[in-house]
Design an enzyme around this catalytic site. Structure first.
Site, PDB file in Angstrom:
ATOM      1  N   CYS A  52      -7.398  -8.109  -9.260  1.00 48.34           N
ATOM      2  CA  CYS A  52      -8.005  -7.372  -8.216  1.00 48.34           C
ATOM      3  C   CYS A  52      -9.134  -6.251  -8.348  1.00 48.34           C
ATOM      4  O   CYS A  52     -10.105  -6.164  -7.316  1.00 48.34           O
ATOM      5  CB  CYS A  52      -6.762  -6.107  -8.183  1.00 48.34           C
ATOM      6  SG  CYS A  52      -5.096  -6.692  -8.512  1.00 48.34           S
TER       7      CYS A  52
ATOM      8  N   ARG B 144       0.795  -2.667  10.320  1.00 44.18           N
ATOM      9  CA  ARG B 144       2.427  -2.891  11.439  1.00 44.18           C
ATOM     10  C   ARG B 144       2.219  -1.845  12.598  1.00 44.18           C
ATOM     11  O   ARG B 144       2.202  -0.585  11.967  1.00 44.18           O
ATOM     12  CB  ARG B 144       3.601  -2.595  10.144  1.00 44.18           C
ATOM     13  CG  ARG B 144       3.511  -4.108   9.478  1.00 44.18           C
ATOM     14  CD  ARG B 144       4.107  -3.846   8.465  1.00 44.18           C
ATOM     15  NE  ARG B 144       3.812  -3.628   7.133  1.00 44.18           N
ATOM     16  CZ  ARG B 144       4.469  -3.603   5.824  1.00 44.18           C
ATOM     17  NH1 ARG B 144       5.501  -4.055   6.256  1.00 44.18           N
ATOM     18  NH2 ARG B 144       3.216  -3.025   5.437  1.00 44.18           N
TER      19      ARG B 144
ATOM     20  N   SER C 178       1.435  -2.937  -1.324  1.00 42.37           N
ATOM     21  CA  SER C 178       0.229  -3.735  -0.432  1.00 42.37           C
ATOM     22  C   SER C 178       1.793  -4.934  -0.494  1.00 42.37           C
ATOM     23  O   SER C 178       2.454  -5.282  -0.563  1.00 42.37           O
ATOM     24  CB  SER C 178      -0.535  -3.417  -2.223  1.00 42.37           C
ATOM     25  OG  SER C 178      -0.439  -4.670  -2.545  1.00 42.37           O
TER      26      SER C 178
ATOM     27  N   HIS D 196      -3.767  -7.008   0.649  1.00 43.43           N
ATOM     28  CA  HIS D 196      -4.213  -6.661  -0.259  1.00 43.43           C
ATOM     29  C   HIS D 196      -4.730  -8.567  -0.728  1.00 43.43           C
ATOM     30  O   HIS D 196      -4.009  -8.931  -1.882  1.00 43.43           O
ATOM     31  CB  HIS D 196      -3.314  -6.412  -1.735  1.00 43.43           C
ATOM     32  CG  HIS D 196      -3.920  -6.527  -3.312  1.00 43.43           C
ATOM     33  ND1 HIS D 196      -5.568  -6.123  -3.477  1.00 43.43           N
ATOM     34  CD2 HIS D 196      -3.228  -5.776  -4.385  1.00 43.43           C
ATOM     35  CE1 HIS D 196      -5.592  -6.105  -4.231  1.00 43.43           C
ATOM     36  NE2 HIS D 196      -4.754  -6.176  -4.945  1.00 43.43           N
TER      37      HIS D 196
ATOM     38  N   CYS E 186      -6.458  -0.361  -9.723  1.00 40.02           N
ATOM     39  CA  CYS E 186      -5.539  -0.854 -11.422  1.00 40.02           C
ATOM     40  C   CYS E 186      -5.899  -2.701 -10.702  1.00 40.02           C
ATOM     41  O   CYS E 186      -5.993  -3.150  -9.916  1.00 40.02           O
ATOM     42  CB  CYS E 186      -4.470  -0.558 -10.886  1.00 40.02           C
ATOM     43  SG  CYS E 186      -3.579  -0.904  -9.636  1.00 40.02           S
TER      44      CYS E 186
ATOM     45  N   GLY F 124      -5.168  -6.414 -12.801  1.00 40.17           N
ATOM     46  CA  GLY F 124      -3.062  -6.457 -13.654  1.00 40.17           C
ATOM     47  C   GLY F 124      -3.892  -6.955 -15.010  1.00 40.17           C
ATOM     48  O   GLY F 124      -4.489  -7.206 -15.546  1.00 40.17           O
TER      49      GLY F 124
END
Length: 421
Positions: free
Chosen positions: A122, A238, A267, A368, A398, A400
């Site tokens: 990320c 949305r 996300s 994301h 953060c 992974g």
């Protein structure tokens, strides 16, 4: 003898560049303008696409990059031969080095401009900026490009495979688990209720809808033409999300933790790309390039893998300490919303007002794309600072496997227009 002296002078110059770039701490040092500062002269992103149903669902990352690069050179009029290096942050496409190199060549970048890729999941987009910034600071290059790109429709997260002997170690086992599992572990361990997760998710959806409807996102998007179609508007946001809608959604991971993560408070999985051009302040002025912002520094940290989402809690204080700032010095934070569970916990543990965080919504609303996000946050944050005529940006996410990252940037652009706060 003369050659040796020349080499010595070059080494001293390089050393002084590093010293001057990192000397001094605190807000006055951060805002100071020096010839050898690493500055950003261009920062844009593509519109983003929904997973499987969106505008990039059939477009591989090399074609996305080619379109973004062509649009960038057309907009900036930059001669691509002036680039000394390119770094692409991306995570899951097969053979990312080859596809990135091919995209660069196809866009008109000369064969003698090198390229590399970086994958810190990320944080990959931020790491691309960091790699180019560090190369400039060292004196190895004077102008480079950072790209962040991901097509999660075509290249979803592959299942990590590790040896049985490695998997027996609990932390090693935890670090390869699905991200949804880590979301539920954070929610369960730190007691982040479903109601709280939905509250933070609603803030993101509401802000992103307002930003799209008022044209704010249009300021950071560069239209790209792919296969005869111009793509210029996010199709991920949305409309009309309400508390009732969010509370009515079923949990996605019903077998883990308290099963509070839903499609509305996590996300989105999506596709997109972003790009920054970096150089020294001295060269930007010499070549009459508009200076949008200044790179200050970054920090990366490791955290307990099963609580992957708490990475910003460690990364943000670390980078602030490195550069001598306090959390109150920062005007805008762009903190990635991987899941509302971890985002809510990070916000409250850091003690930062939501008035300063993700003012135009975050990944819960806009999506994301892993390799893109770290760079998109910089594009979004600098554009918003410019709109508000404010100075300091902190980005964080953060990462992974149990990590976190953060970066500090200064806005130096002229205000876009009167802020609509």
């Amino acid at each position: 003898m003369l050659a040796s002296a020349a080499v010595l002078r070059a080494r001293i110059t390089s050393t002084m560049r590093n010293v001057s770039t990192h000397s001094g701490k605190g807000i006055s040092a951060v805002l100071q303008k020096n010839p050898d500062d690493v500055v950003i002269t261009f920062a844009k992103r593509t519109a983003m696409g929904r997973n499987r149903k969106g505008q990039f669902k059939d477009i591989p990352v090399d074609e996305m990059m080619q379109a973004l690069l062509k649009a960038t050179f057309e907009k900036t009029k930059l001669d691509p031969a002036k680039l000394d290096d390119i770094c692409v942050g991306t995570c899951h496409p097969p053979s990312p080095m080859y596809s990135s190199r091919a995209a660069a060549l196809a866009s008109g970048i000369p064969h003698d401009v090198p390229i590399s890729t970086v994958n810190r999941l990320c944080a990959s987009g931020l790491m691309a900026i960091r790699n180019i910034a560090h190369a400039i600071q060292s004196g190895e290059i004077s102008m480079g490009m950072a790209i962040g790109v991901e097509n999660m429709t075509l290249n979803p997260r592959p299942t990590p495979i590790i040896a049985e002997s490695v998997d027996k170690i609990p932390r090693a086992h935890d670090c390869i688990q699905p991200m949804g599992w880590t979301s539920e572990m954070v929610a369960q361990t730190y007691k982040v209720s479903r109601e709280k997760q939905d509250e933070y998710a609603l803030i993101s959806h509401t802000r992103a809808n307002k930003a799209m409807n008022t044209g704010i996102f249009a300021e950071e998007i560069i239209p790209v033409e792919i296969r005869g179609t111009v793509i210029s508007v996010d199709d991920t946001i949305r409309p009309g999300v309400t508390t009732e809608m969010l509370s009515g959604l079923k949990p996605v991971f019903q077998d883990w933790g308290n099963a509070a993560t839903t499609a509305g408070n996590a996300s989105g999985i999506g596709d997109g790309a972003a790009l920054c051009i970096l150089t020294t302040r001295e060269r930007a002025k010499k070549e009459n390039m508009e200076i949008l912002g200044k790179w200050v520094g970054s920090a990366v940290v490791g955290v307990e893998p099963r609580y992957m989402g708490i990475g910003p809690i460690a990364a943000i204080p670390k980078v602030l300490t490195q550069v001598g700032l306090t959390k109150d010095d920062i005007d805008i934070y762009e903190i990635n919303e991987a899941f509302a569970s971890q985002f809510a916990y990070c916000v409250e543990e850091l003690g930062i007002s939501m008035d300063k965080i993700n003012p135009n919504g975050g990944a819960i609303a806009v999506t994301h794309p892993l390799g893109m996000t770290g760079l998109r946050q910089v594009v979004t944050g600098l554009t918003e600072l410019r709109r508000r005529d404010k100075k300091l940006l902190c980005t964080s996410m953060c990462v992974g496997s149990g990590m976190g990252a953060a970066g500090i940037f200064v806005n130096e652009a002229q205000p876009l227009r009167e802020a609509k706060l």
